[in-house]
Scaffold this motif. Sequence first.
Motif: not given
Ligand code: CA
Length: 518
Positions: A76, A352, A36-37, A198, A339-340
């Motif tokens: 997310c 983001k 995540d992130d 995150h 997720d990005q």
């Molecule tokens: Ca994320």
Amino acid sequence: MHQRLTILFILFFTSVYHYNSYAQNKRPNILVILSDDHTQQTISAYGSKLMSTPSIDRIAKEGAILGNTFVTNSICAPSRAVLLTGKYSHLNGLKDNSAERRFDGNQQQLQKLLGNRGYETAWIGKWHLQSLPQGFDYWTILPDQGNYFQPDFINMKNDTIRHEGYVTNLISDFSLAWLGERDSSKPFFLVIGEKATHRNWMPDIKDLGAFDNVNFPLPENFFDKYDNRRAALEQDMTIDNTMTVGADLKIRANYDKPNMFGRMHQNEKKAYREYYDRVAGEYDKVKNNPKELVKWKYQRYMKDYLSTARSLDRNIGRILRYLDSTGLAENTIVVYTSDQGFYMGEHGWFDKRFMYEESLRTPFMIKYPGWIKPGTRLNDMVVNIDFAPTLLDMASVPVPADIQGKSFAKQLTGSHSTEVWRKSMYYHYYEYPEPHKVAPHFGVRTMRYKLIRFYGPINEWELYDLKSDKSEMNNLYGKHGYDKQTEELKKELKKLAKEFKDEEVVKILADLEGKKNK
Ligand code: CA
């Protein structure tokens, strides 16, 4: 002569037969590690000098690393929905992170398609789709964003149970337990949903201070003034103003705050307090000097984020070693992605959302021994709608026609044709105004140019030449000499919005054209 031909024929048919039986009987296991992130700028396989990520790099070394992987909507929960469906947010229904918007689990999803073809399927860790998972044989998920210490997990009976430990370790423990207990007569599909990295970047105790001796260089555009970019000017995601000294950077934090520091055990609180009390001393020296303060905040952000990533990489190492030691590695596709992407101080930001490069991109590496040559680098334009169809393709499961992405499995083995596979990608971001006041926008990116249209609170175009302006500081829209380029990009954008059935954007573009022609 005849005899030699006959032998060749026999050899040929035996090899074809062998390939088919391999495909039928030994379908690959699929393990997707979705963080995540976690952004490319912090992964050494992508050339990062900020830290070393040996376990993640291993996946790239033993398989392929993708150089141009983009997301459709850089946030997310929507990205997870894209992974599951292979469809854009406007079709899978999950446009933003808001708690009211629940993912419709009744729809077609990757795990259901694999499950129908005999796969044992599971999702373990961060899920974030508000509704409970459907179509998995097993799942255990963090509620919403989850917590770093003593996190709750929701089990399949819908009971929420608190577990002792650090979240990244626990997610690995549960994943390894499932791998050991699953029905081994079937191939498996497992998604390990990581919480790291995150916000608010809480490192495991053993990683506190891991980067204390490093002074990180400021990104060149850290003090961006956002000239000619109104949406960038009006966002609320700067390290300077948005990032908090208490909850984010843990200076004199409230250790009773439930669901954050309050979840730590006394010994954990003690370790955190001792460490961050020392850091608070540094803060006191700069707190009255705005310029020094923002630079200090950047250093602290980097240290906390990267320390949190250490546990992530270490735990990925555990998973990979388990696959090796059990012999599963040989027939398992392993994917690492996030997720990005995320801003590590570029434009003065964290977070983001924007279609700018740092958050539009996401890391992607994949290994599958005997199939993908170690050290492969694929620079074709890949979008996260392509992940599901690619995995289906590699598992010999037919890809339904309504999936919007396409399989890049052939590119991974180097057997694709030389024609350009995808010459542009389409993006659409929605969440506004909370939590970061990034105006909704959509756009098109080619290998060289990017055209963005902001709508809603801000109605503006932005155009970038990524060849001469990698960090997207110079909005060329309306500038002399770019008319032809702009028209071509608008044409491409209109085509993509139609192709991907984004009716909202089709209408916005038609209205804009109508106004122009009046
Ligand atoms: Ca994320």
